[in-house]
Design a protein around this motif. Structure first.
Motif, PDB file in Angstrom:
ATOM      1  N   LYS B 245       1.068  -1.423   0.007  1.00 55.45           N
ATOM      2  CA  LYS B 245       0.135   0.129   0.052  1.00 55.45           C
ATOM      3  C   LYS B 245       1.001   1.331   0.014  1.00 55.45           C
ATOM      4  CE  LYS B 245      -4.460  -1.175   1.878  1.00 55.45           C
ATOM      5  NZ  LYS B 245      -4.848  -1.411   3.458  1.00 55.45           N
ATOM      6  N   ALA B 246       1.981   1.340   0.999  1.00 46.65           N
ATOM      7  CA  ALA B 246       2.853   2.374   1.011  1.00 46.65           C
ATOM      8  C   ALA B 246       3.492   2.685  -0.443  1.00 46.65           C
ATOM      9  CB  ALA B 246       3.747   2.072   2.004  1.00 46.65           C
ATOM     10  N   ARG B 247       3.780   1.659  -1.014  1.00 45.39           N
ATOM     11  CA  ARG B 247       4.577   1.820  -2.465  1.00 45.39           C
ATOM     12  C   ARG B 247       3.484   2.335  -3.374  1.00 45.39           C
ATOM     13  NH1 ARG B 247       9.180  -2.161  -3.819  1.00 45.39           N
ATOM     14  NH2 ARG B 247      10.598  -1.634  -1.864  1.00 45.39           N
ATOM     15  N   ASP B 248       2.276   1.596  -3.250  1.00 45.61           N
ATOM     16  CA  ASP B 248       1.379   2.165  -4.399  1.00 45.61           C
ATOM     17  C   ASP B 248       1.003   3.737  -4.175  1.00 45.61           C
ATOM     18  OD1 ASP B 248       1.048  -0.098  -5.352  1.00 45.61           O
ATOM     19  OD2 ASP B 248      -0.711  -0.675  -4.465  1.00 45.61           O
ATOM     20  N   LYS B 249       1.224   3.965  -2.675  1.00 48.55           N
ATOM     21  CA  LYS B 249       0.849   5.393  -2.599  1.00 48.55           C
ATOM     22  C   LYS B 249       1.853   6.209  -2.955  1.00 48.55           C
ATOM     23  CE  LYS B 249      -0.432   8.496   1.189  1.00 48.55           C
ATOM     24  NZ  LYS B 249      -0.444   8.661   2.726  1.00 48.55           N
ATOM     25  N   LYS B 250       3.034   5.818  -3.073  1.00 51.79           N
ATOM     26  CA  LYS B 250       4.282   6.546  -3.403  1.00 51.79           C
ATOM     27  C   LYS B 250       4.490   6.620  -4.696  1.00 51.79           C
ATOM     28  CE  LYS B 250       9.037   7.016  -2.345  1.00 51.79           C
ATOM     29  NZ  LYS B 250      10.401   6.429  -1.570  1.00 51.79           N
ATOM     30  N   GLY B 255      -3.412   2.019 -14.079  1.00 54.72           N
ATOM     31  CA  GLY B 255      -3.300   2.950 -15.269  1.00 54.72           C
ATOM     32  C   GLY B 255      -2.517   2.658 -16.263  1.00 54.72           C
ATOM     33  N   LYS B 256      -2.794   2.999 -17.467  1.00 57.96           N
ATOM     34  CA  LYS B 256      -1.980   2.602 -18.795  1.00 57.96           C
ATOM     35  C   LYS B 256      -0.569   2.911 -18.673  1.00 57.96           C
ATOM     36  CE  LYS B 256      -2.445   2.487 -23.574  1.00 57.96           C
ATOM     37  NZ  LYS B 256      -3.151   3.194 -24.900  1.00 57.96           N
ATOM     38  N   LYS B 257       0.374   2.131 -18.803  1.00 55.10           N
ATOM     39  CA  LYS B 257       1.706   2.559 -19.064  1.00 55.10           C
ATOM     40  C   LYS B 257       2.346   2.353 -20.335  1.00 55.10           C
ATOM     41  CE  LYS B 257       2.452   1.895 -14.512  1.00 55.10           C
ATOM     42  NZ  LYS B 257       1.283   1.272 -13.936  1.00 55.10           N
ATOM     43  N   LYS B 258       1.595   1.382 -21.268  1.00 53.33           N
ATOM     44  CA  LYS B 258       2.135   1.302 -22.497  1.00 53.33           C
ATOM     45  C   LYS B 258       1.795   2.344 -23.648  1.00 53.33           C
ATOM     46  CE  LYS B 258       1.623  -2.224 -26.215  1.00 53.33           C
ATOM     47  NZ  LYS B 258       0.791  -3.118 -26.820  1.00 53.33           N
ATOM     48  N   GLY B 259       3.006   2.742 -24.265  1.00 49.56           N
ATOM     49  CA  GLY B 259       2.418   3.743 -25.304  1.00 49.56           C
ATOM     50  C   GLY B 259       2.457   5.337 -24.748  1.00 49.56           C
ATOM     51  N   LEU B 260       2.988   5.490 -23.664  1.00 49.54           N
ATOM     52  CA  LEU B 260       2.914   6.750 -22.999  1.00 49.54           C
ATOM     53  C   LEU B 260       3.814   7.604 -23.474  1.00 49.54           C
ATOM     54  CD1 LEU B 260       2.324   6.387 -19.032  1.00 49.54           C
ATOM     55  CD2 LEU B 260       0.811   7.570 -20.917  1.00 49.54           C
ATOM     56  N   LYS B 261       4.972   7.207 -23.977  1.00 49.24           N
ATOM     57  CA  LYS B 261       5.943   7.896 -24.634  1.00 49.24           C
ATOM     58  C   LYS B 261       5.915   7.981 -25.980  1.00 49.24           C
ATOM     59  CE  LYS B 261       9.139   7.056 -20.750  1.00 49.24           C
ATOM     60  NZ  LYS B 261      10.490   6.409 -20.540  1.00 49.24           N
ATOM     61  N   LYS B 262       4.958   7.406 -26.740  1.00 48.12           N
ATOM     62  CA  LYS B 262       4.730   7.519 -28.152  1.00 48.12           C
ATOM     63  C   LYS B 262       4.480   8.806 -28.561  1.00 48.12           C
ATOM     64  CE  LYS B 262       1.745   3.811 -29.467  1.00 48.12           C
ATOM     65  NZ  LYS B 262       0.828   3.328 -30.125  1.00 48.12           N
ATOM     66  N   ASN B 263       4.968   8.999 -29.820  1.00 42.97           N
ATOM     67  CA  ASN B 263       4.540  10.328 -30.562  1.00 42.97           C
ATOM     68  C   ASN B 263       3.169  10.223 -31.093  1.00 42.97           C
ATOM     69  OD1 ASN B 263       7.077  11.647 -30.770  1.00 42.97           O
ATOM     70  ND2 ASN B 263       7.783  10.182 -32.448  1.00 42.97           N
ATOM     71  N   THR B 264       2.719  11.456 -30.995  1.00 46.38           N
ATOM     72  CA  THR B 264       1.200  11.561 -31.219  1.00 46.38           C
ATOM     73  C   THR B 264       1.082  12.575 -32.444  1.00 46.38           C
ATOM     74  OG1 THR B 264       0.718  13.196 -29.629  1.00 46.38           O
ATOM     75  CG2 THR B 264       0.245  10.788 -28.944  1.00 46.38           C
ATOM     76  N   ARG B 265       0.027  12.769 -33.018  1.00 48.23           N
ATOM     77  CA  ARG B 265      -0.116  13.879 -34.033  1.00 48.23           C
ATOM     78  C   ARG B 265       0.211  15.223 -33.370  1.00 48.23           C
ATOM     79  NH1 ARG B 265      -6.135  14.715 -36.328  1.00 48.23           N
ATOM     80  NH2 ARG B 265      -5.620  16.349 -37.794  1.00 48.23           N
ATOM     81  N   GLU B 266      -0.246  15.423 -32.104  1.00 48.91           N
ATOM     82  CA  GLU B 266       0.266  16.663 -31.600  1.00 48.91           C
ATOM     83  C   GLU B 266       1.689  16.887 -31.362  1.00 48.91           C
ATOM     84  OE1 GLU B 266      -2.313  14.800 -30.098  1.00 48.91           O
ATOM     85  OE2 GLU B 266      -3.742  15.906 -31.334  1.00 48.91           O
ATOM     86  N   SER B 267       2.245  15.918 -30.669  1.00 46.82           N
ATOM     87  CA  SER B 267       3.633  16.066 -30.530  1.00 46.82           C
ATOM     88  C   SER B 267       4.575  16.284 -31.762  1.00 46.82           C
ATOM     89  CB  SER B 267       4.137  14.818 -29.865  1.00 46.82           C
ATOM     90  OG  SER B 267       4.396  13.782 -30.564  1.00 46.82           O
ATOM     91  N   SER B 268       4.144  15.607 -33.031  1.00 45.26           N
ATOM     92  CA  SER B 268       4.783  15.531 -34.216  1.00 45.26           C
ATOM     93  C   SER B 268       4.903  16.814 -34.822  1.00 45.26           C
ATOM     94  CB  SER B 268       4.482  14.560 -35.248  1.00 45.26           C
ATOM     95  OG  SER B 268       3.241  15.043 -35.760  1.00 45.26           O
ATOM     96  N   GLY B 269       3.751  17.670 -34.722  1.00 46.90           N
ATOM     97  CA  GLY B 269       3.420  18.823 -35.043  1.00 46.90           C
ATOM     98  C   GLY B 269       4.072  20.199 -34.305  1.00 46.90           C
TER      99      GLY B 269
END
Lengths: 334, 302
Positions: B245-250, B255-269
């Protein structure tokens, strides 16, 4: 009956053990034994051990350790730095010494050691590296103060001329003279001098058992010979180390290489900043990043002319190079 | 080193005559500072005849007992030393295996292993020296060991030796402790595995039981014996999950972790430096703790 007796006699004569002519010596001597007079002290070596001003604490401790291990040393106060080293010859004469060990510090970090045969030479200058004093806790051995060390040299000392000169000099300096008044008549430690990597490595081991049990007493240090002179602190150069690089030089090289790293990083950052695009790509209403990669590629290829397609694929490759590779590798595997 | 290499290659490339160099200078191809004059390497002295003469001059022609010098080869590698060496190598290999942050080095080039081997070398040389020297001394009729009741000043004081002993003990204790911790960790790992297995087993049992029950309902089975076999194991202690619990809190949980760092239409522009890695210019987080002087002042008021 008579026969039996005869047999017995022959047996008895057979059982008599012949007296051993050389009785093995007792390994220990008893403390009640009268100590023989020490008039046989013939090898009268006296070593002046001193430091020039400017050595650091560790080196001072090293000198102290060597003094405790050498009962035939003569102490002397620190020498002023400005004097020329040939003053030491007269100092030696005043102290009735015939050998000198001088420690010289530079910049409070580098230690040089001179070994000299006074007053006629030769003399040697060493750079001392990797000093560990007797005070270190990992060196667990101990030995009597003033026992005579066995001196062990590795076979290179017989082969290379300048090393055999060093061997002779070190034997006379570090070896404790037999029947020296302050010495002890036992043998409980051994010095090793090993020539390795163009340096001479010094170690001091305690003899725990005479069949090879050892533990290190210390100090330990590495002598990197720099130069040999024909006189004591003077004279022509007999030998010079071709591989010697002074420690300040090595530090300089290290610093220089570190400087290059910093400069190139700054350069890289500046270049990146200069080449950063000022205009974004025009938005053509296609979200090529959503959905499957291959589908996106297909849509693009169907919609546009070849040139535009080429351009888009280039962009695509630019942004998604790694992901493309992944996709293809998995497809190929399947 | 690189400087030196460059100079040497320069000297090979520019072996032109003076006229050529002058011509090149007129064209402006030569600039001051590009060419460095090579300093001639001074021959290092090694005057072997004089060294030999010096040896003869200072040589002490005394019997061996006065000098005690020996030239030794290495003693054969004692089995306990070999074992020690092997252990050390194994330990080093484990270190590389267990920690990805340590860059892997070949055992031949590993300075730590080489240090160990070198010390072993010195040790063996000393052993050979002792074997030879003690034999020689005994042959000369010298006693080598000191009697047990012979006391004299030692090179290291008793206090110092006490310190050494204490240090050794502490080291051994530390080793034992780490060994114990390792064991406990291993046990915990095993426990987790077992727990997983029992969980799977329990699910299987439950499924079986439900199947049987279904069969019973449909009338395929007559008796309800299977119910008694699979007793519901009550009172299974639930693990405290305070740590989780403590670790979860910290660190956050879910939540979704996959694809968070992917480029998107906005970021490419977008050409602005935006993203989690770019530090935003502006004020740093306000330091809530006041400075020392102001803290003491407020303390005084109270």
């Amino acid at each position: 009956m008579g026969k039996k007796v005869k047999v017995k006699k022959s047996r008895e004569s057979f059982e008599i053990v012949p007296k051993d002519e050389d009785i093995p010596l007792p390994a220990k001597r008893s403390s009640d034994e009268v100590v023989p007079k020490k008039e046989k002290w013939i090898n009268k070596q006296r070593v002046l051990v001193l430091a020039a001003r400017g050595i650091n604490h560790r080196d001072r401790h090293l000198m102290k350790d060597l003094k405790t291990l050498m009962p035939h040393h003569r102490p002397e106060a620190k020498m002023e730095r400005a004097k020329s080293l040939s003053v030491l010859n007269s100092l030696c004469e005043m102290k009735h010494c015939n050998k000198t060990v001088l420690f010289e510090g530079r910049r409070k970090r580098d230690l040089y050691m001179w070994l000299a045969n006074c007053p006629n030479g030769p003399s040697v200058k060493f750079l001392i590296e990797n000093v560990h004093t007797m005070g270190e806790l990992k060196l667990t051995g101990n030995c009597l103060r003033g026992t005579r060390p066995l001196l062990s040299f590795d076979s290179k000392f017989d082969e290379i001329p300048h090393l055999s000169l060093l061997k002779e000099l070190m034997t006379q300096i570090f070896g404790v003279p037999n029947y020296h008044p302050k010495s002890q008549p036992f043998f409980d430690h051994v010095y090793t001098f090993t020539f390795l990597d163009n340096r001479i490595w010094f170690r001091n081991f305690q003899i725990l058992s005479e069949d090879g049990g050892m533990s290190e007493v210390g100090p330990r240090f590495v002598m990197n010979p720099v130069k040999m002179f024909s006189g004591s602190f003077t004279g022509d150069t007999l030998w010079e180390n071709p591989e010697y690089v002074s420690p300040s030089k090595t530090r300089q090289i290290i610093k220089k290489s570190a400087k290059d790293k910093y400069v190139s990083r700054i350069d890289q950052k500046a270049k990146q900043e200069a080449n950063r695009p000022t205009e974004a790509y025009e938005d053509d209403g296609l979200d090529i990043f959503a959905g499957d990669e291959l589908d996106a590629a297909k849509i693009i290829s169907s919609k546009y002319f070849v040139i535009l397609l080429f351009r888009r694929i280039l962009i695509l490759l630019y942004y998604r190079k790694t992901r493309y590779e992944k996709v293809y590798s998995t497809k190929n595997k399947n | 080193m690189t400087d030196f290499d460059m100079h040497s290659s320069d000297s090979e490339a520019y072996s032109d005559s003076d006229e050529e160099l002058q011509a090149a200078f007129q064209k402006g191809e030569l600039k001051p500072g590009l060419n460095v004059e090579l300093q001639e390497q001074k021959e290092k002295a090694n005057d072997i005849p004089r060294i030999r003469a010096a040896i003869d001059e200072i040589k002490l022609n005394l019997p061996w007992i006065e000098r005690l010098d020996m030239v030794n080869d290495l003693a054969p590698l004692a089995p306990e030393l070999a074992v020690q060496l092997e252990k050390h190598e194994q330990k080093r290999a484990n270190q590389f295996k267990g920690n990805a942050k340590i860059p892997y080095i070949q055992p031949e080039d590993d300075p730590i292993l080489n240090d160990f081997k070198r010390e072993m070398l010195f040790h063996r040389q000393a052993q050979a020296a002792v074997a030879e020297g003690i034999k020689k001394l005994h042959a000369l009729g010298k006693a080598t060991k000191r009697p047990d009741d012979y006391f004299a000043e030692m090179a290291k004081t008793d206090e110092h030796m006490q310190k050494v002993r204490k240090n050794l003990m502490a080291k051994q204790e530390g080793q034992a402790k780490s060994e114990r911790i390792k064991q406990i960790r291993e046990q915990r790992k095993m426990g987790k595995m077992l727990a997983k297995q029992t969980k799977v087993q329990r699910e299987m049992d439950k499924k079986d039981m439900l199947d049987q029950l279904k069969k019973f309902r449909k009338g395929k089975l007559k008796n309800l014996d299977f119910l008694e076999d699979s007793k519901a194991k009550a009172g299974a202690k639930k693990k405290t999950d305070a740590k989780r619990k403590a670790r979860d809190k910290k660190f956050g949980f879910g939540g979704k972790k996959k694809g968070l760092k992917k480029n998107t239409r906005e970021s490419s522009g977008n050409i602005e430096k935006t993203g989690r890695n770019f530090r935003k210019p502006g004020k740093a987080a306000a330091n809530k703790r006041l400075g020392k002087s102001r803290r003491t002042k407020t303390k005084g008021k109270k």
